[in-house]
Design a protein around this motif. Structure first.
Motif, PDB file in Angstrom:
ATOM      1  N   PHE A  35      48.824  46.137  34.802  1.00  0.00           N
ATOM      2  CA  PHE A  35      47.463  45.687  35.153  1.00  0.00           C
ATOM      3  C   PHE A  35      46.517  45.813  33.951  1.00  0.00           C
ATOM      4  CE2 PHE A  35      48.544  46.488  39.772  1.00  0.00           C
ATOM      5  CZ  PHE A  35      48.523  45.149  40.099  1.00  0.00           C
TER       6      PHE A  35
ATOM      7  N   HIS B 198      43.193  43.760  34.104  1.00  0.00           N
ATOM      8  CA  HIS B 198      42.774  43.945  35.506  1.00  0.00           C
ATOM      9  C   HIS B 198      42.547  45.434  35.766  1.00  0.00           C
ATOM     10  CE1 HIS B 198      45.053  39.973  36.360  1.00  0.00           C
ATOM     11  NE2 HIS B 198      43.781  39.729  36.137  1.00  0.00           N
TER      12      HIS B 198
ATOM     13  N   ARG C 285      41.926  46.633  39.407  1.00  0.00           N
ATOM     14  CA  ARG C 285      43.167  46.698  40.208  1.00  0.00           C
ATOM     15  C   ARG C 285      43.938  47.960  39.865  1.00  0.00           C
ATOM     16  NH1 ARG C 285      46.176  40.948  40.406  1.00  0.00           N
ATOM     17  NH2 ARG C 285      44.460  39.733  41.228  1.00  0.00           N
TER      18      ARG C 285
ATOM     19  N   THR D 137      42.464  50.792  41.661  1.00  0.00           N
ATOM     20  CA  THR D 137      42.815  50.752  43.087  1.00  0.00           C
ATOM     21  C   THR D 137      44.235  51.292  43.313  1.00  0.00           C
ATOM     22  OG1 THR D 137      41.507  48.742  43.159  1.00  0.00           O
ATOM     23  CG2 THR D 137      42.784  49.230  45.120  1.00  0.00           C
TER      24      THR D 137
END
Length: 454
Positions: free
Chosen positions: A17, A22, A25, A28
């Motif tokens: 990621f 990202h 993400r 998360t």
DNA sequence: TTAGGGTTAG
């Protein structure tokens, strides 16, 4: 029970990621992992630090270190090397030094990577002696210098104006078995070109070819820029066309080099042609490209168009930098609005922008405001050949030869290189006003001052 | 981790 392989899997996900930028993400996934009992480790946080410093900011990267501490995970050498590299990337040189200290205080032993970055940092701070001390420590402490160690040293020496020393070191290293890479040759060729040592630069280019290495996009850009600087425009433009054929114009460097050189020599129409070619490609404009385009419009007397580009640039999220401000200020001066230029800079802030201050000194002189130019001159913390030359030339123009003569001497005494044209302007000015003996006296005083400086 | 581009005088 959660196995180590679960954390390893988590780290693979985070790395992928982060690589794709990202970051949200990635965060998360970490939260979901914790919920499932998969705890992040030092590798997870190091990956995040690296990504935040690359794609967001140094502060964002540093805040990950706080999160590590909260999670009771001890930072390691990779953590600090990533943070130091991040600080360097964002030109936060004092942060770089602080991190090095912090690392030592925590008992983390720096490795060759850390020392290379520290050397680089010292050179950027224009402290070549300290950089050299780090270099000798690396050698004396058997820290196994890497290729980057030698290249950083050679590059730093060139950038700080010690090209001859870089050349001597290069020869010495080769005698001891160092095999130069393309990066090494590019560093030296660039350093030699900028120092006007063109014969040696040509020789180095030959050595590059003889060693079996193939010149790359950086070699080409460097040589092309050198052609323009030495007024070999046709040769420079031929190299540019060759770069297009080779696919070496995937970024804006080559275009900006060509346009910049043409604008500098007032070849505005040709410059516009190459700029148009660039805009018609799918290369996105960056800060340097925008500044080049704005300068092209300013020099072509199209201030409104320049402001149009400026708006577009700012809408795209770029902030005007010291180049932009100097270009715009100069544009106003070209229009004859020196007061407006001064007002603009008072709002934008000179912020020790030497080029902007030099320009203002010169423009004030030309607008019959020599006293105001002296006010700026007195307030300057740093002066270079341009600062002195502008004032000297303008003083000569209005016949203030004694003042010009004094300034010439103080320039030499300050250790600033005096440009031959400024020196001759004072001599001519004195001669034409019948002060022949003054010229002789001034020449001997310059000689004396020069020997004292050396 | 190291190499290339953009602002000033005559």
């Amino acid at each position: 029970m959660v196995s180590r392989s679960s954390t390893r899997f988590l780290n693979i996900c985070i790395a992928s990621f982060c690589k794709a930028k990202h970051l949200q993400r990635a965060e998360t996934v970490i939260i979901d992992g914790v919920r499932l009992g998969v705890l992040p480790d030092v590798v997870t946080y190091n990956t995040l630090i690296n990504a935040y410093s690359r794609f967001v900011s140094f502060d964002a990267a540093y805040s990950v270190l706080d999160r590590m501490k909260e999670a009771s995970i001890k930072p390691d050498i990779v953590t600090y090397n990533s943070l130091i590299a991040g600080a360097m990337r964002h030109c936060l040189l004092s942060n770089c030094m602080d991190l090095f200290e912090e690392m030592l205080e925590l008992g983390i032993k720096p490795d060759i990577w850390s020392y290379n970055t520290l050397m680089h940092c010292f050179f950027k701070l224009e402290r070549p002696d300290d950089a050299y001390r780090v270099f000798t420590d690396i050698i004396l402490c058997y820290l196994s210098p890497s290729h980057a160690t030698y290249n950083t040293m050679l590059n730093g020496l060139c950038k700080c104006g010690f090209v001859e020393n870089a050349l001597m070191l290069f020869r010495k290293l080769k005698r001891h078995g160092f095999v130069p890479s393309l990066v090494t040759y590019n560093i030296l060729i660039n350093g030699l070109c900028k120092a006007w040592k063109l014969k040696t630069a040509r020789w180095m280019l030959k050595e590059l070819g003889a060693s079996g290495l193939v010149p790359n996009v950086i070699t080409y850009t460097t040589v092309m820029r050198c052609c323009f600087r030495s007024r070999r425009f046709e040769q420079g433009l031929e190299i540019f066309e060759e770069m297009i054929d080779k696919g070496y114009t995937f970024d804006g460097f080559a275009y900006v080099t060509v346009v910049g050189a043409l604008v500098k020599t007032s070849r505005i129409e040709e410059a516009s042609h190459y700029m148009e070619r660039m805009v018609n490609t799918d290369i996105g404009l960056d800060m340097a490209s925008y500044n080049t385009l704005i300068n092209l419009y300013c020099k072509g007397g199209k201030l409104e168009m320049a402001h149009g580009v400026l708006d577009k640039m700012e809408k795209e999220g770029f902030e005007r930098d010291e180049y932009t401000n100097t270009i715009l200020m100069n544009g106003l001066c070209e229009e004859g609005d020196v007061e407006g230029a001064m007002e603009y800079m008072n709002v934008a802030g000179f912020n020790s922008n030497l080029v902007a201050l030099n320009t203002m000194v010169d423009r004030c002189c030309k607008a019959d405001q020599i006293d105001y130019a002296f006010k700026i001159f007195d307030s300057m913390h740093m002066r270079d050949s341009f600062t002195y030359s502008s004032l000297i030339h303008n003083l000569c123009k209005v016949g203030r030869f004694r003042c010009a003569s004094k300034l010439l001497l103080s320039c030499v005494r300050s250790g600033t290189r005096i440009l031959p044209s400024a020196k001759h302007a004072v001599f001519d000015c004195l001669r034409h006003s019948g002060h022949q003996r003054e010229v002789k006296r001034l020449k001997s005083e310059i000689k004396l001052a020069l020997s004292a400086v050396v």
